[in-house]
Design a protein around this motif. Structure first.
Motif, PDB file in Angstrom:
ATOM      1  N   SER A 248      -4.095  -3.305   1.816  1.00  0.00           N
ATOM      2  CA  SER A 248      -3.778  -1.888   2.034  1.00  0.00           C
ATOM      3  C   SER A 248      -4.281  -1.380   3.374  1.00  0.00           C
ATOM      4  CB  SER A 248      -4.389  -1.037   0.918  1.00  0.00           C
ATOM      5  OG  SER A 248      -5.800  -0.951   1.065  1.00  0.00           O
ATOM      6  N   GLY A 249      -4.965  -2.246   4.148  1.00  0.00           N
ATOM      7  CA  GLY A 249      -5.548  -1.769   5.390  1.00  0.00           C
ATOM      8  C   GLY A 249      -6.601  -0.708   5.155  1.00  0.00           C
ATOM      9  N   ARG A 250      -7.299  -0.820   3.996  1.00  0.00           N
ATOM     10  CA  ARG A 250      -8.328   0.138   3.565  1.00  0.00           C
ATOM     11  C   ARG A 250      -7.756   1.534   3.339  1.00  0.00           C
ATOM     12  NH1 ARG A 250     -13.127  -2.286   3.659  1.00  0.00           N
ATOM     13  NH2 ARG A 250     -13.422  -4.105   5.008  1.00  0.00           N
ATOM     14  N   LYS A 251      -6.454   1.622   3.085  1.00  0.00           N
ATOM     15  CA  LYS A 251      -5.854   2.909   2.738  1.00  0.00           C
ATOM     16  C   LYS A 251      -5.986   3.213   1.251  1.00  0.00           C
ATOM     17  CE  LYS A 251      -2.336   2.676   6.396  1.00  0.00           C
ATOM     18  NZ  LYS A 251      -0.875   2.597   6.686  1.00  0.00           N
ATOM     19  N   VAL A 252      -6.140   2.164   0.434  1.00  0.00           N
ATOM     20  CA  VAL A 252      -6.276   2.323  -1.012  1.00  0.00           C
ATOM     21  C   VAL A 252      -7.730   2.070  -1.379  1.00  0.00           C
ATOM     22  CG1 VAL A 252      -5.576   1.475  -3.276  1.00  0.00           C
ATOM     23  CG2 VAL A 252      -3.898   1.641  -1.437  1.00  0.00           C
ATOM     24  N   ASN A 253      -8.395   3.082  -1.890  1.00  0.00           N
ATOM     25  CA  ASN A 253      -9.797   2.973  -2.275  1.00  0.00           C
ATOM     26  C   ASN A 253      -9.910   2.892  -3.789  1.00  0.00           C
ATOM     27  OD1 ASN A 253     -11.591   2.744  -0.150  1.00  0.00           O
ATOM     28  ND2 ASN A 253     -11.541   4.925   0.315  1.00  0.00           N
TER      29      ASN A 253
END
Length: 299
Positions: A248-253
């Motif tokens: 997610s490229g750290r877009k989903v936490n």
């Protein structure tokens, strides 16, 4: 009646019974000690630490509810909680949709036991490589210049690359489904293999259609496998953090990502709160799934 009761008490108090009881306790002791030392005590410690006082640069063993209040009132933490639950449900459904037909084919339609074993081994082959490699392998597949977009454009299905395939919630769901689908296939295929073929043949002789046989025979008898697979998938997906970070490229936490971030920042109290919440959710999910089927009776 008195003599019978006296004789039963004498048998229960006999040296042989006591020796068997002692042997049972000694056999159970290593497992019980392991469970207490590495499961019960860490959980209790995590609960205790969640009430410690957390400051910017240090943590003190002074009991307070501040970390819990911060977690339950923070949009970031609550958002991660709802995202975790949503992705868990979507991955659970997707693994069931993909895994059940595969298990049906392997466990019921394939009659040769050797071929069944070969097919199940093929499902496990991806686990011969590193978990991280399996996750990162989806990047060149899902990227704007990846294999899937290239094939779709070559076939004329799309004119522009589908950007949502990578660095999005969809990519996380795709990656988790591929990684954890085998944990759904295995238990269901095992239960399918236990179904007596004569029952299905009798239903066919009586004129039952495939869908009626599936609804009244195959699905009920395979439900223990579905429940076991759902427990495996649920526990692993709810504790996930690596797949969401990589795809997610750290877009989903997820809550797992929150825990990793807080531990890296030495905010042990906040991490403990997230861990306790995650443990409660896992326990509730497993308890609910165990209510669907009595596994001790079915297995």
């Amino acid at each position: 009646m008195t003599m019978v009761a006296t004789s039963e008490e004498a048998v229960q108090d006999s040296p042989t019974v006591r020796r068997k009881s002692n042997k049972t306790l000694w056999l159970l002791a290593p497992g019980m000690i392991w469970m207490v030392a590495f499961l019960v005590l860490p959980i209790l410690m995590m609960v205790y630490v969640s009430f410690w006082t957390q400051t910017t640069f240090k943590i003190e063993p002074t009991l307070t509810l501040q970390s819990w209040v911060t977690f339950l009132t923070s949009p970031t933490y609550l958002g991660a909680l709802w995202t975790t639950i949503r992705i868990w449900l979507l991955v659970l459904v997707s693994t069931l949709v993909v895994g059940y037909p595969a298990a049906l084919f392997v466990g019921l339609l394939i009659k040769n036991k050797t071929l069944q074993t070969v097919l199940l081994v093929l499902c496990v082959i991806p686990f011969w490589t590193s978990f991280l490699i399996r996750v990162l392998a989806w990047r060149p597949m899902l990227g704007t210049e990846g294999a899937i977009n290239m094939i779709l454009m070559k076939l004329g299905i799309v004119q522009q690359p589908i950007e949502v395939l990578l660095f999005s919630e969809l990519s996380v769901i795709i990656g988790m489904t591929q990684i954890y689908c085998v944990f759904m296939v295995g238990p269901i295929a095992f239960m399918m293999g236990r179904i007596d073929a004569s029952i299905i043949e009798a239903a066919q002789d009586l004129g039952a259609s495939f869908w009626r046989i599936f609804r009244t025979i195959i699905l009920p008898l395979s439900m223990p496998g579905v429940v076991v697979g759902a427990i495996f998938v649920s526990v692993m997906v709810l504790g996930e953090f690596a797949t969401s970070a990589a795809l997610s490229g750290r877009k989903v936490n997820l809550l797992g990502n929150i825990i990793v971030t807080q531990v890296g920042s030495l905010k042990w109290a906040f991490a403990a709160v997230a861990g306790v919440v995650l443990t409660i959710i896992m326990g509730a999910v497993v308890a609910a799934l165990l209510k669907v089927v009595d596994l001790r009776k079915e297995l």
